[in-house]
Design a protein around this motif. Structure first.
Motif, PDB file in Angstrom:
ATOM      1  N   LEU A 107      79.845  12.762  55.547  1.00 24.40           N
ATOM      2  CA  LEU A 107      79.001  13.672  56.689  1.00 24.40           C
ATOM      3  C   LEU A 107      78.829  14.411  55.435  1.00 24.40           C
ATOM      4  CD1 LEU A 107      82.940  14.990  56.829  1.00 24.40           C
ATOM      5  CD2 LEU A 107      81.154  14.723  58.202  1.00 24.40           C
ATOM      6  N   SER A 108      78.474  14.556  53.519  1.00 30.90           N
ATOM      7  CA  SER A 108      77.217  14.710  53.147  1.00 30.90           C
ATOM      8  C   SER A 108      76.040  13.927  53.446  1.00 30.90           C
ATOM      9  CB  SER A 108      77.412  14.624  51.557  1.00 30.90           C
ATOM     10  OG  SER A 108      76.687  15.053  50.753  1.00 30.90           O
ATOM     11  N   PHE A 109      75.925  12.660  53.229  1.00 33.99           N
ATOM     12  CA  PHE A 109      75.094  12.361  53.629  1.00 33.99           C
ATOM     13  C   PHE A 109      74.299  13.034  55.459  1.00 33.99           C
ATOM     14  CE2 PHE A 109      74.312   9.647  49.492  1.00 33.99           C
ATOM     15  CZ  PHE A 109      73.669   8.680  49.653  1.00 33.99           C
ATOM     16  N   ASP A 110      74.990  12.565  55.694  1.00 32.65           N
ATOM     17  CA  ASP A 110      74.714  13.657  57.235  1.00 32.65           C
ATOM     18  C   ASP A 110      74.131  14.455  56.966  1.00 32.65           C
ATOM     19  OD1 ASP A 110      75.418  12.277  60.655  1.00 32.65           O
ATOM     20  OD2 ASP A 110      75.928  14.777  60.162  1.00 32.65           O
ATOM     21  N   ARG A 111      75.485  15.409  56.512  1.00 30.00           N
ATOM     22  CA  ARG A 111      74.755  17.142  56.484  1.00 30.00           C
ATOM     23  C   ARG A 111      73.293  17.271  55.742  1.00 30.00           C
ATOM     24  NH1 ARG A 111      78.962  18.747  55.383  1.00 30.00           N
ATOM     25  NH2 ARG A 111      79.216  18.761  53.197  1.00 30.00           N
ATOM     26  N   TRP A 112      72.659  16.291  54.624  1.00 28.79           N
ATOM     27  CA  TRP A 112      71.644  16.484  53.625  1.00 28.79           C
ATOM     28  C   TRP A 112      70.700  15.628  53.852  1.00 28.79           C
ATOM     29  CZ3 TRP A 112      71.428  20.736  50.980  1.00 28.79           C
ATOM     30  CH2 TRP A 112      72.132  21.425  49.906  1.00 28.79           C
ATOM     31  N   PHE A 113      71.383  14.616  54.593  1.00 26.21           N
ATOM     32  CA  PHE A 113      70.059  13.889  55.055  1.00 26.21           C
ATOM     33  C   PHE A 113      69.563  13.116  55.956  1.00 26.21           C
ATOM     34  CE2 PHE A 113      71.108  12.869  50.025  1.00 26.21           C
ATOM     35  CZ  PHE A 113      69.597  13.688  49.767  1.00 26.21           C
ATOM     36  N   TYR A 114      70.558  12.426  57.331  1.00 29.04           N
ATOM     37  CA  TYR A 114      70.166  12.246  58.222  1.00 29.04           C
ATOM     38  C   TYR A 114      71.208  11.427  58.828  1.00 29.04           C
ATOM     39  CZ  TYR A 114      70.761   8.176  54.824  1.00 29.04           C
ATOM     40  OH  TYR A 114      71.358   7.146  53.581  1.00 29.04           O
ATOM     41  N   PRO A 115      71.089  11.601  60.032  1.00 30.34           N
ATOM     42  CA  PRO A 115      72.452  11.003  60.745  1.00 30.34           C
ATOM     43  C   PRO A 115      73.115  10.199  60.202  1.00 30.34           C
ATOM     44  CG  PRO A 115      70.936  11.592  62.086  1.00 30.34           C
ATOM     45  CD  PRO A 115      69.785  11.633  61.316  1.00 30.34           C
ATOM     46  N   CYS A 116      74.510   9.742  60.200  1.00 30.75           N
ATOM     47  CA  CYS A 116      75.151   9.012  59.243  1.00 30.75           C
ATOM     48  C   CYS A 116      76.301   8.029  60.113  1.00 30.75           C
ATOM     49  CB  CYS A 116      75.343   9.043  57.982  1.00 30.75           C
ATOM     50  SG  CYS A 116      75.494   7.530  57.023  1.00 30.75           S
ATOM     51  N   SER A 117      76.538   7.278  60.984  1.00 30.07           N
ATOM     52  CA  SER A 117      77.470   7.205  61.382  1.00 30.07           C
ATOM     53  C   SER A 117      78.485   6.643  60.620  1.00 30.07           C
ATOM     54  CB  SER A 117      77.215   6.608  62.279  1.00 30.07           C
ATOM     55  OG  SER A 117      77.193   5.027  62.069  1.00 30.07           O
ATOM     56  N   THR A 118      79.855   6.788  60.475  1.00 30.28           N
ATOM     57  CA  THR A 118      80.798   5.727  59.775  1.00 30.28           C
ATOM     58  C   THR A 118      80.117   3.874  60.114  1.00 30.28           C
ATOM     59  OG1 THR A 118      82.334   4.927  61.171  1.00 30.28           O
ATOM     60  CG2 THR A 118      82.501   7.115  60.593  1.00 30.28           C
ATOM     61  N   LYS A 119      79.437   3.912  60.422  1.00 22.66           N
ATOM     62  CA  LYS A 119      78.665   1.893  60.628  1.00 22.66           C
ATOM     63  C   LYS A 119      77.727   2.051  59.885  1.00 22.66           C
ATOM     64  CE  LYS A 119      77.688  -1.324  63.331  1.00 22.66           C
ATOM     65  NZ  LYS A 119      77.314  -1.956  65.035  1.00 22.66           N
ATOM     66  N   MET A 120      77.230   3.417  59.733  1.00 19.42           N
ATOM     67  CA  MET A 120      75.981   3.012  59.015  1.00 19.42           C
ATOM     68  C   MET A 120      76.434   3.484  57.355  1.00 19.42           C
ATOM     69  SD  MET A 120      72.360   5.691  58.626  1.00 19.42           S
ATOM     70  CE  MET A 120      71.673   4.410  60.451  1.00 19.42           C
ATOM     71  N   HIS A 121      77.918   4.063  57.784  1.00 13.28           N
ATOM     72  CA  HIS A 121      77.797   4.361  56.082  1.00 13.28           C
ATOM     73  C   HIS A 121      78.250   3.030  55.391  1.00 13.28           C
ATOM     74  CE1 HIS A 121      80.656   6.879  53.138  1.00 13.28           C
ATOM     75  NE2 HIS A 121      79.385   7.257  52.660  1.00 13.28           N
ATOM     76  N   ALA A 122      79.207   1.996  55.830  1.00 17.98           N
ATOM     77  CA  ALA A 122      79.479   1.040  55.465  1.00 17.98           C
ATOM     78  C   ALA A 122      78.806   0.031  55.128  1.00 17.98           C
ATOM     79  CB  ALA A 122      80.355   0.558  56.651  1.00 17.98           C
ATOM     80  N   GLY A 123      77.395   0.131  56.402  1.00 21.29           N
ATOM     81  CA  GLY A 123      75.951  -0.422  55.949  1.00 21.29           C
ATOM     82  C   GLY A 123      75.181  -0.152  54.052  1.00 21.29           C
ATOM     83  N   LEU A 124      75.565   0.583  54.606  1.00 18.83           N
ATOM     84  CA  LEU A 124      74.818   1.799  53.207  1.00 18.83           C
ATOM     85  C   LEU A 124      75.739   1.330  51.611  1.00 18.83           C
ATOM     86  CD1 LEU A 124      74.065   4.832  54.181  1.00 18.83           C
ATOM     87  CD2 LEU A 124      72.761   3.524  54.009  1.00 18.83           C
ATOM     88  N   ALA A 125      77.413   1.059  52.381  1.00 19.02           N
ATOM     89  CA  ALA A 125      77.902   0.736  51.014  1.00 19.02           C
ATOM     90  C   ALA A 125      78.177  -1.085  50.542  1.00 19.02           C
ATOM     91  CB  ALA A 125      79.713   0.989  52.052  1.00 19.02           C
ATOM     92  N   ASP A 126      78.100  -1.764  51.457  1.00 15.08           N
ATOM     93  CA  ASP A 126      77.268  -3.240  51.271  1.00 15.08           C
ATOM     94  C   ASP A 126      76.120  -3.262  50.716  1.00 15.08           C
ATOM     95  OD1 ASP A 126      79.266  -4.020  52.969  1.00 15.08           O
ATOM     96  OD2 ASP A 126      77.593  -4.258  54.734  1.00 15.08           O
ATOM     97  N   MET A 127      74.778  -2.495  50.353  1.00 15.47           N
ATOM     98  CA  MET A 127      74.026  -2.477  49.738  1.00 15.47           C
ATOM     99  C   MET A 127      73.958  -2.167  48.531  1.00 15.47           C
ATOM    100  SD  MET A 127      70.445  -0.562  51.356  1.00 15.47           S
ATOM    101  CE  MET A 127      71.119   0.561  52.163  1.00 15.47           C
ATOM    102  N   TRP A 128      75.430  -0.721  48.418  1.00 19.09           N
ATOM    103  CA  TRP A 128      75.504  -0.421  46.696  1.00 19.09           C
ATOM    104  C   TRP A 128      75.674  -1.628  46.180  1.00 19.09           C
ATOM    105  CZ3 TRP A 128      79.124   4.098  49.492  1.00 19.09           C
ATOM    106  CH2 TRP A 128      77.980   5.156  49.683  1.00 19.09           C
ATOM    107  N   GLU A 129      76.963  -2.689  46.958  1.00 18.53           N
ATOM    108  CA  GLU A 129      77.532  -3.732  45.946  1.00 18.53           C
ATOM    109  C   GLU A 129      76.002  -4.468  45.371  1.00 18.53           C
ATOM    110  OE1 GLU A 129      82.100  -4.042  46.429  1.00 18.53           O
ATOM    111  OE2 GLU A 129      80.958  -4.003  48.056  1.00 18.53           O
TER     112      GLU A 129
END
Length: 261
Positions: free
Chosen positions: A204-226
């Motif tokens: 929700l912080s990413f969604d609010r401050w930067f760009y619309p971030c669905s839970t699916k996109m968030h999970a994709g970002l998590a893959d990138m972090w690792e």
């Protein structure tokens, strides 16, 4: 490569900056076996052995386990020259990332000094986040999943942020990472409701401050972090402890699954 001379274990330790004990351990587990032994039974290393040792040291610097390093250097397809070139690129990228973060730290120190000397002074708070660029996530997410204008939205939003906005964002993100680190330290499973709630706050912080971030996109970002050490290093350090990236990524994926994504 042909070896011009041999080196005693003490000489290798001094050349490479490792301990004699470590060299003995590598020999015992078959990771770095000296090419020869002297008549008196002393270990003798060749130039080729030293190049293999360098691969071990580089691999450890890149965060690889000894078994992963063994699998690489023992692979019949292993090309030392190609490996060195790839490692040089990765380490150069890390150095650039580290330099960015150092500049951000220097900026933060300047902010502290300036506000202590002149509390009424206006400083550019954006500079303290220059080493932690969330737009990298958005841009790569757009390329990876397509069909999103996340990068444009992020740029549109952030260009209007004031110093107070950046300060509020930093406090918000810091609180989320601190809570995630506390959950990890407390032994909460990543799929615990409380851990997933922290992951949802992060989304929700990413969604609010930067760009619309669905839970699916968030999970994709998590893959990138690792999979990208730049992001993992940043999150671990921001959160105050190693292991935070893996834990938060798992909680993000669990949260996405909870939402049906």
């Amino acid at each position: 490569m042909p070896s011009r001379r041999t080196y005693l274990v003490k000489e290798v330790a001094e050349l490479a900056g490792v301990t004699v004990r470590a060299l003995h351990h590598y020999d015992e587990i078959g990771l770095l076996i000296p090419s020869m032994r002297s008549a008196a039974g002393y270990r003798l290393y060749s130039d080729d052995d030293l190049l293999r040792l360098q691969q071990i040291i580089i691999g450890r610097e890149l965060g690889l386990s000894l078994e992963a390093i063994r699998g690489s250097v023992d692979d019949p397809r292993f090309d030392r020259r190609a490996a060195l070139r790839a490692q040089r690129v990765e380490l150069a990228e890390r150095a650039e990332r580290a330099a960015e973060m150092i500049r951000a730290i220097d900026a933060a120190l300047t902010v502290i000094e300036e506000t202590e000397m002149k509390p009424e002074s206006k400083v550019d708070m954006k500079k303290i986040f220059d080493g932690f660029d969330p737009d990298q996530y958005a841009d790569e997410a757009e390329r990876r999943w397509g069909g999103t204008d996340a990068y444009k939205v992020s740029m549109q939003r952030t260009k209007s942020y004031t110093e107070a906005d950046w300060r509020k964002l930093g406090d918000e993100q810091g609180a989320i990472y601190a809570d995630a680190m506390a959950a990890l330290a407390a032994g909460l499973p990543a799929d615990d409701e409380r851990a997933m709630d922290i992951a949802e706050r992060h989304r929700l912080s990413f969604d609010r401050w930067f760009y619309p971030c669905s839970t699916k996109m968030h999970a994709g970002l998590a893959d990138m972090w690792e999979t990208d050490r730049r992001y993992a290093d940043s999150i671990d350090k921001y959160g105050g402890g190693a292991g935070l990236t893996t834990y938060l990524a798992a909680a993000v994926r669990a949260n996405a699954k909870r939402s049906g994504a």
